[in-house]
Design a protein around this motif. Structure first.
Motif, short mmCIF file in Angstrom:
data_model
loop_
_atom_site.label_atom_id
_atom_site.label_comp_id
_atom_site.label_asym_id
_atom_site.label_seq_id
_atom_site.Cartn_x
_atom_site.Cartn_y
_atom_site.Cartn_z
N GLN A 58 -1.62 2.70 2.26
CA GLN A 58 -0.65 3.80 2.15
C GLN A 58 0.32 3.59 0.99
O GLN A 58 0.85 4.55 0.44
N GLY A 59 0.52 2.33 0.61
CA GLY A 59 1.36 2.06 -0.56
C GLY A 59 0.74 2.60 -1.83
O GLY A 59 1.45 3.14 -2.69
N LEU A 60 -0.58 2.48 -1.96
CA LEU A 60 -1.27 3.04 -3.12
C LEU A 60 -1.17 4.56 -3.14
O LEU A 60 -0.98 5.17 -4.20
N ILE A 61 -1.25 5.19 -1.96
CA ILE A 61 -1.16 6.65 -1.88
C ILE A 61 0.23 7.13 -2.29
O ILE A 61 0.37 8.08 -3.06
N ILE A 62 1.28 6.47 -1.79
CA ILE A 62 2.65 6.83 -2.16
C ILE A 62 2.85 6.68 -3.66
O ILE A 62 3.44 7.55 -4.32
#
Length: 418
Positions: A156-160
């Motif tokens: 989810q860090g990559l998505i943000i």
């Protein structure tokens, strides 16, 4: 008698004029989307902080994954494990990763990227610390599986990071994030070479959980995805986030009102097999199978090769067996069974990891220009960038994550017999 000449007559038409003021024409109000706002704000100090914080999630993830490689010789000796039992630890970690990537993906689509990212780090740090107190092999496998479940939410860090980056910088910044994964790999190998011979593998696991705990405390500086807020109808929160980013970057917001159509139809797993996406889906699955099989095979299998003693490996099984007599605890420690890493083995692992960094600037320049032919060091990030971009935004990331992890787990299932 002369005829009388007729004079031309001019006809004048009278029109009733209104003395009132004319009605002003309604002006169409300007609008903008989240993507347009991100492009207008541009790249600045906020994105540098975002890159460092969200990129550091790769450090924590790499340390938890590579930890298995450096700890496996020690637990093999301590609990007298067979080859398949050591391989089962890695397989179960990625099994938990696979299952919870679906769950966390669905929850992130519903409750937000930031919340799931925070929960996944709390989960991973908690069970990682518990792993250091494992009283037996069964407990170790179970707790490491729970760690794999938590690590699956780090994506989810990559998505943000992707949703806040302007388009022109994504091709450069996302592959550059590979530096954090490599830094985490180097860090855990270096720590293992010092900690394991002195205070033991349990302290190595405790130290490896520190980066995740630190990140939990700095996540408060990163806001929720503005695109997620708008997609759920929370336009005010998205606008406040964008205004905050513009203030930090000392930039301006686009004129008008923030709008974005609320998606009534969410993506489903079956959409990946729809005739419109079937060809793309099959291609991505095959690509990810090759990526995962090759990358993790090379990275983690190298530790297994170093662990095997050349003398013991050249013997037949009958020759390498050690006869254990009752009441002889010393005989239970086979020299072929307990082959610990030597300092030279750690140096070999460090050198092979540094090899991934050597071509990083050159590869990043190629990838930033749109080159889709990537070296090993960028396979995973390249797949992560191109896979979501191959579908419309209504397709969630959880089915793709599921198949990525399935490929990883399949690799270790094949590899487990050694």
């Amino acid at each position: 008698m002369a005829t009388k000449q007729t004079e031309p007559v001019t006809t004048i038409s009278l029109r009733k004029l209104s003395l009132g003021t004319p009605e002003p024409q309604k002006k169409q109000s300007k609008t903008f989307t989240v993507e347009e706002a991100v492009e207008t704000i541009g790249f600045g100090r906020f994105h540098i902080a975002l890159f460092l914080i969200m990129g550091s999630t790769g450090v924590a993830e790499a340390m938890e994954i590579m930890l298995i490689a450096v700890v496996s010789p020690v637990i093999r000796c301590e609990w007298q494990l067979e080859n398949w039992q050591v391989a089962l630890v890695t397989t179960m970690v990625f099994f938990g990763y696979m299952v919870f990537s679906i769950l966390f993906g669905l929850l992130a689509d519903r409750y937000g990227r930031w919340k799931i990212l925070l929960i996944s780090f709390l989960w991973g740090a908690y069970f990682s610390l518990l792993t250091s107190f494992s009283p037996s092999y069964i407990w170790f496998v179970f707790l490491r599986t729970m760690v794999g479940c938590g690590v699956s939410g780090h994506a989810q860090g990559l998505i943000i990071k992707t949703e806040f980056l302007p388009t022109k910088y994504r091709g450069y910044m996302l592959p550059l994030s590979q530096v954090f994964w490599l830094a985490g790999s180097l860090l855990i190998i270096g720590l293992a070479s010092v900690v394991i011979p002195t205070i033991g593998w349990r302290w190595l696991i405790r130290i490896a959980s520190i980066p995740g705990i630190i990140l939990i405390m700095v996540f408060k500086f990163i806001p929720e995805s503005a695109r997620f807020n708008v997609s759920t109808g929370n336009t005010q929160a998205a606008l406040a986030t964008l205004e905050r980013i513009a203030k930090i970057n000392r930039s301006v917001m686009p004129e008008g009102k923030l709008v974005e159509p609320i998606l009534e139809k969410r993506g489903r797993f079956a959409d990946l097999l729809h005739a419109k996406y079937l060809r793309t889906t099959l291609q991505i699955w095959v690509i990810w199978l090759g990526i995962s099989f090759a990358y993790y095979g090379v990275i983690l299998a190298s530790a297994e090769l170093l662990e095997r003693d050349l003398v013991c490996g050249s013997r037949s099984e009958s020759e390498s067996e050690v006869v254990v007599t009752m009441g002889d605890p010393e005989g239970s420690q086979s020299p072929c069974h307990c082959h610990m890493f030597a300092p030279s083995d750690y140096r070999t692992m460090i050198i092979s990891t540094i090899g991934e960094i050597a071509r990083l600037p050159h590869d990043d320049a190629l990838f930033g220009d749109g080159d889709q032919w990537l070296p090993v060091s960028h396979w995973c990030n390249g797949g992560a960038i191109y896979s979501p971009g191959s579908y419309e935004r209504i397709i969630p990331g959880s089915p793709v994550s599921f198949l990525i992890c399935l490929c990883r787990m399949c690799h270790f299932c094949i590899y487990s017999p050694h």
